[in-house]
Write a protein that holds these residues in place. Structure first.
Motif, PDB file in Angstrom:
ATOM      1  N   GLU A  26       0.834  -1.196   0.000  1.00 17.16           N
ATOM      2  CA  GLU A  26       0.000   0.000   0.000  1.00 17.16           C
ATOM      3  C   GLU A  26       0.872   1.251   0.000  1.00 17.16           C
ATOM      4  N   THR A  33       4.364  -5.437 -12.319  1.00 14.25           N
ATOM      5  CA  THR A  33       3.122  -6.063 -11.880  1.00 14.25           C
ATOM      6  C   THR A  33       3.203  -7.533 -12.263  1.00 14.25           C
ATOM      7  N   HIS A  42      -4.163 -12.448  -1.791  1.00 13.59           N
ATOM      8  CA  HIS A  42      -5.293 -11.539  -1.623  1.00 13.59           C
ATOM      9  C   HIS A  42      -4.842 -10.094  -1.660  1.00 13.59           C
ATOM     10  N   ARG A  43      -5.810  -9.250  -1.933  1.00 13.75           N
ATOM     11  CA  ARG A  43      -5.615  -7.814  -2.004  1.00 13.75           C
ATOM     12  C   ARG A  43      -6.353  -7.233  -0.807  1.00 13.75           C
ATOM     13  N   SER A  44      -5.721  -6.332  -0.056  1.00 14.52           N
ATOM     14  CA  SER A  44      -6.372  -5.864   1.176  1.00 14.52           C
ATOM     15  C   SER A  44      -6.004  -4.434   1.537  1.00 14.52           C
ATOM     16  N   VAL A  64      -2.641  -9.998 -11.388  1.00 17.79           N
ATOM     17  CA  VAL A  64      -2.508  -8.952 -10.379  1.00 17.79           C
ATOM     18  C   VAL A  64      -2.431  -7.637 -11.128  1.00 17.79           C
ATOM     19  N   LYS A  67      -5.120  -4.966 -11.409  1.00 15.54           N
ATOM     20  CA  LYS A  67      -5.369  -4.247 -10.167  1.00 15.54           C
ATOM     21  C   LYS A  67      -4.292  -3.213  -9.878  1.00 15.54           C
ATOM     22  N   ALA A  68      -3.107  -3.496 -10.306  1.00 14.75           N
ATOM     23  CA  ALA A  68      -1.972  -2.732  -9.812  1.00 14.75           C
ATOM     24  C   ALA A  68      -1.229  -2.026 -10.940  1.00 14.75           C
ATOM     25  N   PHE A  76      -3.813  -0.280  -1.798  1.00 17.54           N
ATOM     26  CA  PHE A  76      -4.044  -1.601  -1.219  1.00 17.54           C
ATOM     27  C   PHE A  76      -2.733  -2.374  -1.230  1.00 17.54           C
ATOM     28  N   SER A  77      -2.698  -3.445  -0.472  1.00 20.60           N
ATOM     29  CA  SER A  77      -1.551  -4.348  -0.499  1.00 20.60           C
ATOM     30  C   SER A  77      -1.957  -5.645  -1.175  1.00 20.60           C
ATOM     31  N   VAL A  78      -0.984  -6.373  -1.662  1.00 15.60           N
ATOM     32  CA  VAL A  78      -1.244  -7.724  -2.148  1.00 15.60           C
ATOM     33  C   VAL A  78      -0.322  -8.667  -1.393  1.00 15.60           C
TER      34      VAL A  78
ATOM     35  N   ASP B 120     -13.198  -0.094  -3.618  1.00  9.64           N
ATOM     36  CA  ASP B 120     -12.425  -0.664  -2.515  1.00  9.64           C
ATOM     37  C   ASP B 120     -12.746   0.069  -1.216  1.00  9.64           C
TER      38      ASP B 120
END
Lengths: 210, 210
Positions: A26, A33, A42-44, A64, A67-68, A76-78, B120
């Motif tokens: 994050e 990527t 997971h992404r959170s 991924v 998303k990134a 977010f983090s993965v 998100d």
DNA sequence: CGCGCTTTTGACCAAAATCAAGCACTGTGG
DNA sequence: CCACAGTGCTTGATTTTGGTCAAAAGCGCG
């Protein structure tokens, strides 16, 4: 999706991650990527008090990337769940590829819609379903994605998510997720054990979704 | 975004909708998509028992397009809140435009990220915040978007959302949203009346988000 | 065998839902 | 001008769902 990803895989760097490793953090601008070859992640997002919310799960074969694929710092983090092997892309290069083919662009648009739909589904679950509906919805979504990848069929399948992951994805506590799974098991809707899961009564599960 | 949208506006069809009108219906494949010129709308999903979940709000100047730029049937509806005037695009034409310019593509990518981030954020709110945190988060998000568009600053601003919209977006009941707004008003965090809103203590609101 | 991780269970509590009524404003027609 | 219907806001009493806190049980592994 695979027609989009496959030609790019060839010459790219392959990377491995341990279980529970941070793939993207994050607040960073990712230069590389990834596409997940094998393993789950997971992404959170995180709150200052340490609680986390899982936004989505990445299954083997998922990008991924989409998303990134950002110019700005990501919010977010993965993190991996199981060990992951992935394929790294360089961002700018990716852009040039995309601009070069209308088909590729279209595929990318489709990925975008799938992701949007998944997010929308989660919002609906969190906003308007009780614990059992949420668990059923997430379980069916993941199972369907696994089926589409050939990683599950009828009967038991490999399933590395812990109840804690369900709790963090569905806005519940592990205690309550456990009670919910327990109820579903005792009604014969699902069976599970460490590392695996089986959907026994799909119809009943779907009925829970209204 | 405006550099992306403006050249396309010129020759396109302008359309008007009443308040509470359906712009796009769940399950349809939209042939046309829109950009909102003026007015507010929302994107939502429905359960079979009639409850709904609002997925996002569309403010003046927002692109419905990006949400509905789909080849497959969309899984959400778009409904106006106030009267809306919008600009219609034809889908295939849009694709050709996108493929034609790397800058356009990049802008489109940015829109995509903004939308992903908003989704998100809502998932985090719904999963991990209590009623007051959710209301504060949505309020701050919308205010910030309005400020960026020049439609709000410090002080009161036009705000057509009813408490029912907050309830449907935040997974709460109108009764509870009301109690929450009441508490925020009595603490001096916000002021509001029919059709307007004022953020009085932004810092305290932000503190609610942890 | 004992340690760490996850699942399971229990007693008690709190946030928000539910149900239901009353209030205030706005526009409309007599 | 006022009665009144419609819409959204406010409030109260009660119930429900899921949270909290804590402990125990199951399991894989060195």
């Amino acid at each position: 999706m695979s027609s989009f990803a496959r030609p790019l895989f060839a010459a790219r760097r392959k990377v491995s991650f341990d279980a529970n490793a941070l793939m993207l953090r994050e607040g960073e601008v990712p230069q590389l990527t990834y596409t997940v070859f094998s393993g789950w992640a997971h992404r959170s997002k995180h709150l200052s008090d340490g609680r986390r919310q899982i936004l989505s799960f990445l299954l083997p074969g998922d990008l991924v990337l989409a998303k990134a694929f950002a110019v700005a710092p990501i919010k977010f983090s993965v993190r991996t769940i199981t060990p992951v092997s992935a394929c790294a892309f360089e961002r700018e290069e990716m852009f040039r590829f995309l601009g070069g083919s209308l088909d590729l662009l279209r595929s990318c648009g489709n990925i975008y819609f799938t992701e949007l739909d998944q997010g929308d589904q989660r919002i609906l679950d969190l906003g308007r379903r009780n614990a059992m509906g949420r668990v059923a919805s997430l379980l069916l979504e993941i199972h369907q994605r696994l089926v589409r990848k050939g990683l599950a069929a009828d009967g038991p399948f490999e399933f590395p998510l812990r109840q804690e992951h369900f709790a963090d994805a569905l806005g519940l506590t592990t205690a309550h997720v456990n009670r919910t799974f327990g109820a579903m098991k005792s009604k014969g809707l699902v069976k599970y054990g460490p590392g695996w899961m089986e959907i026994c009564d799909r119809v009943a599960l779907e009925r829970l979704l209204g």
